[in-house]
Every structure is written in C-alpha cells, then in structure tokens.
Design an enzyme around this catalytic site. Sequence first.
Site, PDB file in Angstrom:
ATOM      1  N   CYS A 200       0.909  -1.243   0.045  1.00  0.00           N
ATOM      2  CA  CYS A 200       0.006  -0.006  -0.138  1.00  0.00           C
ATOM      3  C   CYS A 200       1.042   1.256   0.056  1.00  0.00           C
ATOM      4  O   CYS A 200       2.023   1.170   0.873  1.00  0.00           O
ATOM      5  CB  CYS A 200      -0.950   0.136   1.298  1.00  0.00           C
ATOM      6  SG  CYS A 200      -2.065   1.537   1.291  1.00  0.00           S
TER       7      CYS A 200
ATOM      8  N   HIS B 168      -8.996  -3.950  -1.592  1.00  0.00           N
ATOM      9  CA  HIS B 168      -7.924  -3.246  -1.070  1.00  0.00           C
ATOM     10  C   HIS B 168      -8.262  -1.499  -1.279  1.00  0.00           C
ATOM     11  O   HIS B 168      -8.276  -0.905  -0.237  1.00  0.00           O
ATOM     12  CB  HIS B 168      -6.729  -3.510  -1.610  1.00  0.00           C
ATOM     13  CG  HIS B 168      -5.409  -2.935  -1.275  1.00  0.00           C
ATOM     14  ND1 HIS B 168      -4.565  -3.139  -0.247  1.00  0.00           N
ATOM     15  CD2 HIS B 168      -5.311  -1.390  -1.026  1.00  0.00           C
ATOM     16  CE1 HIS B 168      -3.724  -2.178  -0.016  1.00  0.00           C
ATOM     17  NE2 HIS B 168      -4.204  -1.071  -0.286  1.00  0.00           N
ATOM     18  N   GLU B 169      -8.519  -1.226  -2.459  1.00  0.00           N
ATOM     19  CA  GLU B 169      -8.555   0.267  -2.603  1.00  0.00           C
ATOM     20  C   GLU B 169      -9.868   0.620  -2.226  1.00  0.00           C
ATOM     21  O   GLU B 169     -10.054   1.811  -1.525  1.00  0.00           O
ATOM     22  CB  GLU B 169      -8.778   0.438  -4.276  1.00  0.00           C
ATOM     23  CG  GLU B 169      -7.393   0.371  -5.073  1.00  0.00           C
ATOM     24  CD  GLU B 169      -6.295   0.974  -4.249  1.00  0.00           C
ATOM     25  OE1 GLU B 169      -6.529   2.126  -3.691  1.00  0.00           O
ATOM     26  OE2 GLU B 169      -5.257   0.186  -4.259  1.00  0.00           O
TER      27      GLU B 169
ATOM     28  N   HIS C 177      -9.922   1.628   1.552  1.00  0.00           N
ATOM     29  CA  HIS C 177      -9.483   2.814   1.921  1.00  0.00           C
ATOM     30  C   HIS C 177     -10.771   3.912   2.118  1.00  0.00           C
ATOM     31  O   HIS C 177     -10.690   4.954   2.730  1.00  0.00           O
ATOM     32  CB  HIS C 177      -8.574   3.748   1.006  1.00  0.00           C
ATOM     33  CG  HIS C 177      -7.225   3.015   1.029  1.00  0.00           C
ATOM     34  ND1 HIS C 177      -6.486   3.100   2.029  1.00  0.00           N
ATOM     35  CD2 HIS C 177      -6.601   2.187   0.164  1.00  0.00           C
ATOM     36  CE1 HIS C 177      -5.220   2.585   1.991  1.00  0.00           C
ATOM     37  NE2 HIS C 177      -5.344   2.000   0.817  1.00  0.00           N
TER      38      HIS C 177
HETATM   39 NI    NI Z   1      -3.609   1.049  -0.069  1.00  0.00          NI
END
Ligand code: NI
Length: 177
Positions: free
Chosen positions: A103, A145-146, A149
């Site tokens: 990340c 994952h994105e 956020h």
């Molecule tokens: Ni990330």
Amino acid sequence: MATRQILRMGHPLLRKPAQRVDTDFIGSSEYRHLVGDMVDTLHDYGGIGLAAPQIGESIRLAIIEIPAGPTRYGDLDSMPLTVFINPHIEILDPATTGYWEGCLSIPGLRGYVERPQHIRVSYTDEELRQQEIELRGFFATVFQHEFDHLDGCLYVDRMTDSRNLVFELEYENYHLV
Ligand code: NI
C-alpha cells in the site's frame, strides 16, 4: 496537475469513513483537478490504485490502473485507468485466496491478506452512468483493498497473522514464490 503527498498510516484521515461523492461535483473543474492530481500521484509513486483519502480528500472516489506486462505483483492482465465513484462491493463467492499486498500509505512493507476472489462492483463512472463489473482473483483483491480505503480500513486490519507483515526486501528474499 501535480503530484500530491500520500498520507501514511498513522494519519487520522486514513481512518475516517469517506463521504459519498455528490453527482454535481463530477465533471467540475475541481473534480478534474483532483482526478488529474490522483493520476499524476499514482504514476509518480508507481502504484496500481489510489483512493482519494490517501491524498487527503475524504470522498468515495478511487482510481485503478493495472498496466500490461510485469509489475511488482507479477505478470497480470491489464486494466486501463478507471475512475470509480461511490463504489459498492458485493461478494459473489466467499471463498478466499491470499496475496502479499502493499500500500502506498504503508511504504516498504508487504502483508499477506486473504480476501474473497469473486466480487461484483457497482459504481458511478465519470459520465454519471451506473456501471457493474465482475472481478475474480487478484483483481478482486485489488478492488477490495482500494475501496477499503474509503471506509478507513487498511490491509493490516484484514491480516489474520501479524507474522506475515514483512519488509519488501525480506519479502523478495524469503516469501516470493
Ligand atoms: Ni492502499
């Protein structure tokens, strides 16, 4: 446009759930400036995805671009640069597979995370159309994952064994298969 500084783990904004994007904002000059900065920043840092909160904008917008050919994640199918606005994930199969994730907000580290590998993503595109795509395998991991956020969640929160949090050099020396 300009490269912006990426917030690193420890910055409180990375832990804050982001606000939905107002459709009036999409296409405005402010919007174009923000997306331009995100693209420049993603390219400058050499990543495959970036969420707006990572550059300090707490809104539900992320960009993903998976280039053709070898990347630091191995050989992958490509995906052109795409903007995802107010994305929503539906898990189509809960069976998980693990990947060593990195990340841009956690530089120098890799962590092994298991996630579902078959998902459907619905989102608004830049022309204000509702879109749906289905993703499998590593792509499914990247999208989760994105979009994590946008909920103030980092991959370390998804890890089940902290022994699998390692530095990149040690990852390459001891964990790369
Ligand atoms: Ni990330």
